[in-house]
Design a protein around this motif. Structure first.
Motif, PDB file in Angstrom:
ATOM      1  N   THR A  37       0.800  -1.234   0.000  1.00  0.00           N
ATOM      2  CA  THR A  37       0.000   0.000   0.000  1.00  0.00           C
ATOM      3  C   THR A  37       0.837   1.290   0.000  1.00  0.00           C
ATOM      4  O   THR A  37       0.318   2.348  -0.321  1.00  0.00           O
ATOM      5  CB  THR A  37      -0.954   0.047   1.214  1.00  0.00           C
ATOM      6  N   LYS A  64       0.143  -0.611  -6.187  1.00  0.00           N
ATOM      7  CA  LYS A  64      -0.449  -0.137  -4.931  1.00  0.00           C
ATOM      8  C   LYS A  64      -1.812  -0.811  -4.778  1.00  0.00           C
ATOM      9  O   LYS A  64      -2.749  -0.501  -5.535  1.00  0.00           O
ATOM     10  CB  LYS A  64      -0.605   1.389  -4.992  1.00  0.00           C
ATOM     11  N   ASP A  66      -4.508  -2.491  -1.702  1.00  0.00           N
ATOM     12  CA  ASP A  66      -4.872  -2.924  -0.351  1.00  0.00           C
ATOM     13  C   ASP A  66      -5.493  -4.306  -0.508  1.00  0.00           C
ATOM     14  O   ASP A  66      -6.605  -4.449  -1.027  1.00  0.00           O
ATOM     15  CB  ASP A  66      -5.869  -1.942   0.276  1.00  0.00           C
TER      16      ASP A  66
END
Ligand code: NAP
Length: 250
Positions: A37, A64, A66
């Motif tokens: 992240t 990136k 999550d």
């Protein structure tokens, strides 16, 4: 172990164990996609991995993502499949701790640990298994923890998430064995990373007394087991949990 030209996704690979796994893969000639992240650390990893490539055509992707969020994971995994053409190896490594005795543990901290450590494994596997079924063979390696086997005071959320990873691993292994997808878990003991840095020195000293090999583990100790489980040498192994803990859980 021959892994050249394989394509791998490693989650949480910007530091600690995940970084050691990504480095070991790149040194073995694997095309690697890293999910995490923090964008600055991702940029740094991109550079570090590019620098150690063993083949100029080897590809490194950093994204990136999550891992607790299904839609983010779905998009990232599909992008990687487009770029690599397929994924042979998935390492579910991203994880966090939010320790507290149960009496003081907030619902938010319980949920966050379950979402990042366990739901993430559902997310990546759900998206990737269909495409992995089209490969001749594939490997899924989930990073659990000795705490998921032994329990630990102050870690009900973490232990539940890591025990969940073991149940998930065994169930998925049974579901996809006929498609030549091996699914295994690794249960590290105490490994020296940022995650364990904050453990008070007194507790660390006590833990060391319970480790027969008399040292804490290094991220590379886990990466070595990942390399084996990702390689052809482990083709007849599935649904297993490998403890790498210096004998702590004996
Ligand atoms: P670490 O040093 O804290 O690294 C965790 C990694 O996960 C980082 O790259 C972090 O990057 C990433 N991450 C965290 N939340 C994320 C999210 N929501 N989405 C994507 N990536 C995320 O931890 P570690 O010690 O290397 O641990 C790695 C794994 O081994 C974990 O699953 C941990 O539970 C397990 N384990 C560790 C030990 C130990 O003693 N260290 C023992 C047993 C098991 P960002 O912050 O950029 O997202």
């Amino acid at each position: 172990m021959y892994l050249k030209n394989k394509k791998a996704i490693v989650t949480g690979a910007t530091r600690g164990i995940g970084k050691a796994i990504a480095v070991a893969f790149v040194k073995s000639g694997v095309d690697v996609a890293v999910f995490a992240t923090n964008q600055d650390r991702l940029n740094q990893m991109q550079k570090e991995l590019e620098d150690i490539k063993v083949d100029p055509n080897q590809r490194i992707i950093t994204k990136k993502v999550d891992v607790s969020k299904y839609l983010e994971v779905e998009k990232a995994c599909l992008d990687v499949i487009t770029e690599f053409s397929h994924v042979d190896i998935l390492v579910n490594n991203a994880g966090i701790t939010k320790d507290a005795l149960l009496m003081r543990m907030s619902e938010e901290d319980f949920d966050r640990v379950i979402d990042i450590n366990l739901k993430s494994v559902y997310n990546t596997c759900k998206v990737l298994v269909r495409s992995m079924m089209k490969n001749k063979k594939s490997k899924i390696i989930n990073i659990s923890s000795i705490v998921g086997i032994m329990g630990n005071p102050g870690q009900t959320n973490y232990a539940a998430s890591k025990a969940g990873v073991i149940g998930f691993t065994k169930s998925l292994a049974k579901e996809v064995a006929s498609r030549n997808i091996n699914v295994n878990a690794i249960a590290p003991g105490f490994i020296e990373t940022e995650m364990t840095q904050s453990i008070p020195e007194k507790i660390q000293e006590q833990m060391l007394k319970n480790i027969p090999l008399k040292r804490f583990g290094k991220s590379e100790d886990i990466a070595n087991m990942v390399l084996f489980l990702a390689s052809d040498e482990s083709d007849y192994i599935t649904g297993q949990v490998f403890t790498v803990d210096g004998g702590m859980g004996m």
